[in-house]
Enzyme design. Structure first.
Site, PDB file in Angstrom:
ATOM      1  N   LYS A  81      -8.948 -11.096   4.037  1.00  0.00           N
ATOM      2  CA  LYS A  81      -9.541 -11.265   5.383  1.00  0.00           C
ATOM      3  C   LYS A  81     -10.984 -10.777   5.408  1.00  0.00           C
ATOM      4  O   LYS A  81     -11.884 -11.465   5.866  1.00  0.00           O
ATOM      5  CB  LYS A  81      -8.678 -10.510   6.398  1.00  0.00           C
TER       6      LYS A  81
ATOM      7  N   GLU B 127      -9.719 -11.862  14.901  1.00  0.00           N
ATOM      8  CA  GLU B 127     -10.481 -11.878  13.652  1.00  0.00           C
ATOM      9  C   GLU B 127     -10.566 -13.299  13.084  1.00  0.00           C
ATOM     10  O   GLU B 127     -11.648 -13.758  12.684  1.00  0.00           O
ATOM     11  CB  GLU B 127      -9.827 -10.944  12.626  1.00  0.00           C
TER      12      GLU B 127
ATOM     13  N   CYS C  38      -5.788  -7.414   4.773  1.00  0.00           N
ATOM     14  CA  CYS C  38      -7.108  -6.764   4.859  1.00  0.00           C
ATOM     15  C   CYS C  38      -8.136  -7.283   3.851  1.00  0.00           C
ATOM     16  O   CYS C  38      -9.264  -7.617   4.230  1.00  0.00           O
ATOM     17  CB  CYS C  38      -6.968  -5.261   4.633  1.00  0.00           C
TER      18      CYS C  38
ATOM     19  N   THR D 175       0.842  -6.857   1.722  1.00  0.00           N
ATOM     20  CA  THR D 175       0.076  -7.542   2.768  1.00  0.00           C
ATOM     21  C   THR D 175      -1.413  -7.246   2.658  1.00  0.00           C
ATOM     22  O   THR D 175      -2.241  -8.155   2.693  1.00  0.00           O
ATOM     23  CB  THR D 175       0.592  -7.111   4.158  1.00  0.00           C
ATOM     24  N   CYS D 176      -1.780  -5.983   2.524  1.00  0.00           N
ATOM     25  CA  CYS D 176      -3.200  -5.614   2.531  1.00  0.00           C
ATOM     26  C   CYS D 176      -3.981  -6.362   1.457  1.00  0.00           C
ATOM     27  O   CYS D 176      -5.008  -6.969   1.728  1.00  0.00           O
ATOM     28  CB  CYS D 176      -3.343  -4.100   2.339  1.00  0.00           C
TER      29      CYS D 176
ATOM     30  N   ARG E 215      -5.730  -6.339  23.993  1.00  0.00           N
ATOM     31  CA  ARG E 215      -5.035  -5.377  24.855  1.00  0.00           C
ATOM     32  C   ARG E 215      -4.827  -4.061  24.109  1.00  0.00           C
ATOM     33  O   ARG E 215      -4.501  -4.065  22.926  1.00  0.00           O
ATOM     34  CB  ARG E 215      -3.670  -5.957  25.278  1.00  0.00           C
TER      35      ARG E 215
ATOM     36  N   TYR F 173      -5.460  -8.240  16.913  1.00  0.00           N
ATOM     37  CA  TYR F 173      -6.341  -8.099  15.749  1.00  0.00           C
ATOM     38  C   TYR F 173      -6.475  -9.431  15.004  1.00  0.00           C
ATOM     39  O   TYR F 173      -7.570  -9.922  14.767  1.00  0.00           O
ATOM     40  CB  TYR F 173      -5.736  -7.124  14.745  1.00  0.00           C
TER      41      TYR F 173
ATOM     42  N   GLY G 213       1.642 -11.227  16.520  1.00  0.00           N
ATOM     43  CA  GLY G 213       2.252  -9.967  16.126  1.00  0.00           C
ATOM     44  C   GLY G 213       3.071 -10.108  14.856  1.00  0.00           C
ATOM     45  O   GLY G 213       3.273 -11.219  14.343  1.00  0.00           O
TER      46      GLY G 213
ATOM     47  N   GLU H  75     -28.086   5.763  16.038  1.00  0.00           N
ATOM     48  CA  GLU H  75     -28.784   6.875  16.683  1.00  0.00           C
ATOM     49  C   GLU H  75     -28.468   6.942  18.175  1.00  0.00           C
ATOM     50  O   GLU H  75     -28.556   8.007  18.794  1.00  0.00           O
ATOM     51  CB  GLU H  75     -30.292   6.790  16.448  1.00  0.00           C
TER      52      GLU H  75
ATOM     53  N   SER I 190       0.820  -1.221   0.000  1.00  0.00           N
ATOM     54  CA  SER I 190       0.000   0.000   0.000  1.00  0.00           C
ATOM     55  C   SER I 190       0.852   1.268   0.000  1.00  0.00           C
ATOM     56  O   SER I 190       0.608   2.199  -0.781  1.00  0.00           O
ATOM     57  CB  SER I 190      -0.901   0.008   1.231  1.00  0.00           C
TER      58      SER I 190
HETATM   59  P1  NDP Z   1      -1.132  -7.562  17.594  1.00  0.00           P
HETATM   60  O1  NDP Z   1      -0.001  -6.760  18.063  1.00  0.00           O
HETATM   61  O2  NDP Z   1      -2.481  -6.916  17.424  1.00  0.00           O
HETATM   62  O3  NDP Z   1      -1.345  -8.795  18.567  1.00  0.00           O
HETATM   63  C1  NDP Z   1      -0.316  -9.701  18.843  1.00  0.00           C
HETATM   64  C2  NDP Z   1      -0.815 -10.666  19.880  1.00  0.00           C
HETATM   65  O4  NDP Z   1       0.109 -11.708  20.058  1.00  0.00           O
HETATM   66  C3  NDP Z   1      -1.012 -10.006  21.232  1.00  0.00           C
HETATM   67  O5  NDP Z   1      -2.160 -10.542  21.811  1.00  0.00           O
HETATM   68  C4  NDP Z   1       0.241 -10.416  21.974  1.00  0.00           C
HETATM   69  O6  NDP Z   1       0.072 -10.474  23.367  1.00  0.00           O
HETATM   70  C5  NDP Z   1       0.454 -11.817  21.428  1.00  0.00           C
HETATM   71  N1  NDP Z   1       1.834 -12.262  21.524  1.00  0.00           N
HETATM   72  C6  NDP Z   1       2.951 -11.597  21.173  1.00  0.00           C
HETATM   73  N2  NDP Z   1       4.044 -12.344  21.379  1.00  0.00           N
HETATM   74  C7  NDP Z   1       3.611 -13.520  21.889  1.00  0.00           C
HETATM   75  C8  NDP Z   1       4.255 -14.686  22.323  1.00  0.00           C
HETATM   76  N3  NDP Z   1       5.586 -14.803  22.286  1.00  0.00           N
HETATM   77  N4  NDP Z   1       3.512 -15.701  22.790  1.00  0.00           N
HETATM   78  C9  NDP Z   1       2.153 -15.580  22.845  1.00  0.00           C
HETATM   79  N5  NDP Z   1       1.491 -14.496  22.447  1.00  0.00           N
HETATM   80  C10 NDP Z   1       2.203 -13.469  21.971  1.00  0.00           C
HETATM   81  O7  NDP Z   1      -0.624  -8.239  16.252  1.00  0.00           O
HETATM   82  P2  NDP Z   1      -1.383  -9.001  15.090  1.00  0.00           P
HETATM   83  O8  NDP Z   1      -0.436 -10.025  14.610  1.00  0.00           O
HETATM   84  O9  NDP Z   1      -2.743  -9.426  15.498  1.00  0.00           O
HETATM   85  O10 NDP Z   1      -1.529  -7.872  13.995  1.00  0.00           O
HETATM   86  C11 NDP Z   1      -0.386  -7.109  13.595  1.00  0.00           C
HETATM   87  C12 NDP Z   1      -0.794  -5.700  13.297  1.00  0.00           C
HETATM   88  O11 NDP Z   1      -1.473  -5.676  12.058  1.00  0.00           O
HETATM   89  C13 NDP Z   1      -1.766  -5.091  14.302  1.00  0.00           C
HETATM   90  O12 NDP Z   1      -1.090  -4.441  15.331  1.00  0.00           O
HETATM   91  C14 NDP Z   1      -2.558  -4.160  13.491  1.00  0.00           C
HETATM   92  O13 NDP Z   1      -1.976  -2.884  13.554  1.00  0.00           O
HETATM   93  C15 NDP Z   1      -2.498  -4.711  12.089  1.00  0.00           C
HETATM   94  N6  NDP Z   1      -3.775  -5.326  11.719  1.00  0.00           N
HETATM   95  C16 NDP Z   1      -4.859  -4.520  11.592  1.00  0.00           C
HETATM   96  C17 NDP Z   1      -6.083  -5.055  11.270  1.00  0.00           C
HETATM   97  C18 NDP Z   1      -7.268  -4.159  11.164  1.00  0.00           C
HETATM   98  O14 NDP Z   1      -7.098  -2.954  11.039  1.00  0.00           O
HETATM   99  N7  NDP Z   1      -8.474  -4.695  11.226  1.00  0.00           N
HETATM  100  C19 NDP Z   1      -6.266  -6.482  11.049  1.00  0.00           C
HETATM  101  C20 NDP Z   1      -5.050  -7.246  11.229  1.00  0.00           C
HETATM  102  C21 NDP Z   1      -3.871  -6.667  11.543  1.00  0.00           C
HETATM  103  P3  NDP Z   1       0.198  -9.163  24.289  1.00  0.00           P
HETATM  104  O15 NDP Z   1      -1.062  -8.378  24.073  1.00  0.00           O
HETATM  105  O16 NDP Z   1       0.281  -9.725  25.665  1.00  0.00           O
HETATM  106  O17 NDP Z   1       1.414  -8.446  23.852  1.00  0.00           O
END
Ligand code: NDP
Length: 451
Positions: free
Chosen positions: A51, A182, A48, A42-43, A205, A178, A262, A440, A14
């Protein structure tokens, strides 16, 4: 010195595509772009877009159930994953071609291969070709992070979720962000038995606590087994699937394990540190507000900078970069009050500050309402919508808006305009309700529930 290109963009996602197009078409720059995978990034290819199409596909069972309640005779509907997957692939091919055409029309030269930096003005392609360039834009995005637990290779990441041969019977999703939340909802909608492990006390979180609780309760009521304060210790392949050992020593078996833990900036092997480009503690390229790195000719936008991993942010950063450097119009991408939506079922749309964040800033009033929406309520479903406004007592400004429910993404986009404009609670109140809608309720919350 004459360069081969004015701009060489590494990464056709993007951010990179937008920057390349604007620099070439509107800035008159000679632009090259290298993409080692598929155009769109990726998107479009593994995020996105596919998905959201899966979110739509997985939402039909609820629609069929509602249809029955509304008097429709819906025979036993059946989902064919492979049929959907084929249609999905065709759509992604169409989009990829559209991206290519847009770039070609703008005059951008596409190199379908990997590119790395040799020095501040030289790009080397995997084909062996070298190009000199006045500016470089790194827009290589991110890549899924997989925790290093034994047997992690038996799991998959979101990259693979769009290409599954068959849907699993039992799936474990590891993570609470996320992507994890999802996909938990998507698979659940497809009829997969879904368990979600999250290492903390509540999924999602960083979002408003009340909204997180509301989403989690909705997911659980739809049949997802969310287990918090749990994580994976080991994975083993068995005849029947994948045996997962939990932190507490317990075991469970699944057909698919998705690591959604992540994403990390995609910078490996690009030779950046040696050139003096700053790399942050999460592996991200360090840039200033103009997307410029410590090496003046090298810029970076999007997920690779680790600011806000959202497509519209990458697009804005790419556009601002091209405006600034090639059109002589200095623009900084605005990272304030960015709305976003988690496409869970129920959906979570959010803009601005959470209740916990504003409480640290000063006196606030919290307006919140929870109700059964007309459509699913008529169908006898227990689903509830949550609307929440966080209001500053002194300025009366709405500092945060959080919506959980059907089409929350569509609603939050519009609410975000008002919040971005600095609307007060009274501005919301004097706006006449559109009746009967869910939205509303945003303009009819009269009394704060907490102050
Ligand atoms: P996120 O950062 O949202 O979530 C990562 C999750 O993995 C958290 O719950 C984290 O826990 C957990 N985690 C991290 N390390 C470990 C580990 N070693 N063991 C177990 N759990 C772990 O990342 P995502 O991969 O879901 O998405 C990446 C990014 O992509 C997002 O931050 C977002 O910005 C973007 N995205 C946006 C979307 C949208 O706009 N709808 C859709 C998909 C992605 P903890 O919370 O404890 O750190």
């Amino acid at each position: 010195m004459a360069f081969d290109y004015d701009l060489f963009v590494i990464g056709g996602g993007s951010g990179g595509v937008r920057a390349a197009r604007i620099a070439a078409a509107e800035g008159g720059a000679r632009v090259g772009l290298a993409e080692e995978s598929r155009m769109g990034g990726t998107c479009v290819i593994r995020g996105c877009v596919p998905k959201k199409l899966m979110v739509y596909a997985s939402g039909f069972p609820k629609t069929f159930a509602e249809a029955r309640a509304f008097g429709w005779d819906v025979d036993t509907p059946r989902f064919e994953w492979r049929k959907f997957r084929g249609a999905l692939e065709a759509e992604l091919n169409r989009l990829e071609a559209a991206y290519r055409n847009t770039l070609k029309t703008a005059g951008v030269v596409i190199h379908d291969t990997r590119a790395v930096l040799e020095d501040a003005h030289t790009v080397r392609l995997a084909t062996g070709e070298r190009f000199s360039t006045k500016h470089v834009l790194i827009a290589t995005g991110g890549w899924p992070f997989v925790p290093s637990v034994p047997g992690a290779e038996f799991g998959v990441t979101s990259n693979e979720m769009f290409h599954l041969r068959d849907l699993p019977g039992r799936a474990l999703i590891v993570g609470g962000g996320y992507i994890a939340s999802e996909f938990a909802c998507i698979l659940n909608g497809f009829g997969v038995r879904v368990t979600q492990f999250y290492r903390g006390p509540q999924i999602l979180r960083g979002f408003d606590d009340e909204a997180r609780d509301h989403v989690a309760a909705g997911m659980i009521s739809h049949g997802i087994d969310i287990r918090c304060m749990t994580d994976v210790r080991r994975l083993e392949k068995t005849d029947d699937g994948i045996r997962v050992t939990l932190l507490d020593g317990g075991e469970a078996e699944f057909d698919l394990v998705l690591f959604a833990c992540g994403r990390r900036p995609n910078v490996a092997g690009m030779g950046l540190e040696a050139l003096g480009v700053g790399i942050g503690d999460k592996g991200q390229i360090v840039v200033d507000e103009w997307s410029q790195t410590a090496v003046p000719s090298i810029y970076a936008v999007g997920d690779v900078t680790g600011t806000l991993n959202l497509t519209p942010i990458a697009i804005r950063e790419g556009h601002a970069f091209a405006d600034t450097v090639f059109r002589g119009v200095p623009v900084r991408a605005d990272h304030d009050l960015v709305p976003s939506t988690v496409f869970t079922q129920p959906e979570l749309g959010t803009v601005g500050l959470t209740e916990a964040e504003v409480r640290a800033l000063g006196p606030v009033q919290i307006y919140t309402t929870s109700f059964r929406p007309m459509r699913s309520g008529f169908a006898g479903m227990a689903d509830k919508v949550l609307m929440k406004l966080v209001v500053c007592v002194d300025t009366r400004k709405v500092l945060g808006c959080h919506i959980v429910g059907p089409e929350a993404g569509e609603m939050i986009q519009l609410a975000a305009i008002a919040v971005k404009m600095g609307a007060t609670k009274e501005d919301f109140d004097r706006t006449v309700a559109v009746h009967p809608t869910m939205a509303e309720e945003l303009v009819t919350m009269r009394k704060p529930v907490r102050a």
